[in-house]
Design an enzyme around this catalytic site. Structure first.
Site, short mmCIF file in Angstrom:
data_model
loop_
_atom_site.label_atom_id
_atom_site.label_comp_id
_atom_site.label_asym_id
_atom_site.label_seq_id
_atom_site.Cartn_x
_atom_site.Cartn_y
_atom_site.Cartn_z
N VAL A 11 0.86 -1.18 0.00
CA VAL A 11 0.00 0.00 0.00
C VAL A 11 0.90 1.24 0.00
CG1 VAL A 11 -1.73 1.24 1.36
CG2 VAL A 11 -1.73 -1.26 1.32
N CYS A 12 0.66 2.15 -0.90
CA CYS A 12 1.50 3.36 -0.99
C CYS A 12 1.36 4.20 0.28
CB CYS A 12 1.11 4.21 -2.19
SG CYS A 12 1.87 5.84 -2.15
#
Lengths: 130, 122, 98
Positions: free
Chosen positions: A77-78
């Site tokens: 997940v960024c």
């Protein structure tokens, strides 16, 4: 063959996450390798373990978590997109003084460099979004 | 990263501010440049509005990011391709844009896409 | 090259954008993109013309979900997710026209 997957939309509103999941599963079942699934934009919302869909609906988040467990998937997940949208693990909670965490099992929060690395290391990169 | 260099093209087809894609795609561009990849940006359809100069975002209380396009060359990102047809359809010319770009036909842009290793669309 | 389109051509210009930009290869219609592949749709003549340059595929699950799997335009090949994976593998590059 090695695939990288980019998911750019959250669960339920758009079909993107469903399509990405079905594609990833089919690729794994065919014996391909998934280098990484990267969640960006609202796609980070696929990583909250607090979702509770109706019982007769699919649980998109759990489904990703299970696939990750079964195939040892790397689901990233960024961090910048996650911070904007309130997706938090323990490290992020400490760093930003938050009183809760919500990252689902199988996901990890990391930088955008992980997306570029997926593009470099994978034979194919496929984007699912709106 | 064992010196691997791939051709990355970020394909921008969405206008700025109405959605976050333009801003977050710029963040990808900067990271890809930091990884010393061969990065180019394509702007077509409403994506060309991203480059329209004179953004003033005070009134909507959103951070403007027009300046970031101008900073791209500091990151050695110099390949900005813009579709002529999309500009014309929107009453724009290259002079309306905030940075120097290479204007080309859709077909030429299509050929460049075929030459890429990774196409990321936002 | 594989072009992936997930929007109805009567709602958004994604498929038009592909046809104006690409010079051949494969187009895979997924999600709402599959509406482009239905008989009697206003887009049908354009899709048929595009077949001279592009091989057109549509995702079977998305056709079925929308109740249109029995009216797929002639010349469009239906594929399942495994077929989707094969298309990505068989083409050196792919682009999702979001």
């Amino acid at each position: 063959m090695k695939f990288g997957i980019l998911v750019s939309e959250g669960p339920y509103t758009h079909q993107a996450s469903d399509s990405a999941y079905q594609f990833t599963k089919a690729a794994l079942e065919k014996g391909h390798e998934i280098f990484r699934v990267f969640f960006y934009h609202d796609g980070v919302n696929n990583a909250t373990r607090l979702t509770t869909p109706p019982q007769d609906d699919r649980n998109i988040v759990n489904r990703w978590s299970k696939l990750a467990e079964q195939y040892n998937l790397d689901m990233v997940v960024c961090v910048a997109a996650a911070q904007r949208r309130g997706i938090v693990d323990e490290g992020e909670a400490k760093r930003n003084g938050k009183d809760a965490t919500n990252l689902a099992p199988g996901f990890r929060i990391s930088g955008l460099g992980q997306l570029i690395e997926a593009g470099i290391q994978s034979d194919r990169m496929v984007t699912f979004g709106d | 990263m064992s010196g691997d260099i791939k051709k990355f093209m970020m394909v921008n087809r969405k206008a700025p501010y109405g959605t976050i894609y333009a801003l977050e795609s710029l963040e990808v561009v900067l990271i890809a440049a930091a990884f010393e990849q061969d990065v180019s940006l394509a702007f077509l359809d409403d994506g060309v509005y991203q480059l329209k100069k004179g953004h003033q975002t005070k009134g909507i209380e959103v951070k403007g990011f027009e300046k970031t396009y101008g900073a791209l060359e500091d990151y050695d990102v110099e390949k900005l391709y813009v579709d002529q047809e999309s500009l014309t359809a929107r009453g724009l010319t290259a002079e309306d844009l905030c940075v120097p770009v290479e204007v080309m036909s859709r077909a030429e842009l299509g050929k460049l896409m075929e030459e890429q290793d990774v196409l990321l669309s936002f | 090259m594989l072009h992936i389109v997930n929007k109805s051509p009567l709602d958004r210009n994604s498929l038009d954008a592909v046809l104006g930009t690409g010079d051949g290869g494969a187009i895979l219609l997924i999600e709402d993109g599959v509406y482009a592949a239905t008989k009697g749709n206003a887009y049908e003549p354009k899709l048929k013309a595009a077949m001279a340059k592009f091989k057109i595929y549509a995702l079977q699950g998305d056709l079925e979900a929308r109740g249109i799997s029995d009216r797929v335009t002639d010349g469009v090949a239906a594929v399942d997710y495994a077929g989707f994976v094969d298309l990505v593998a068989d083409n050196k590059t792919n682009q999702s026209w979001l």
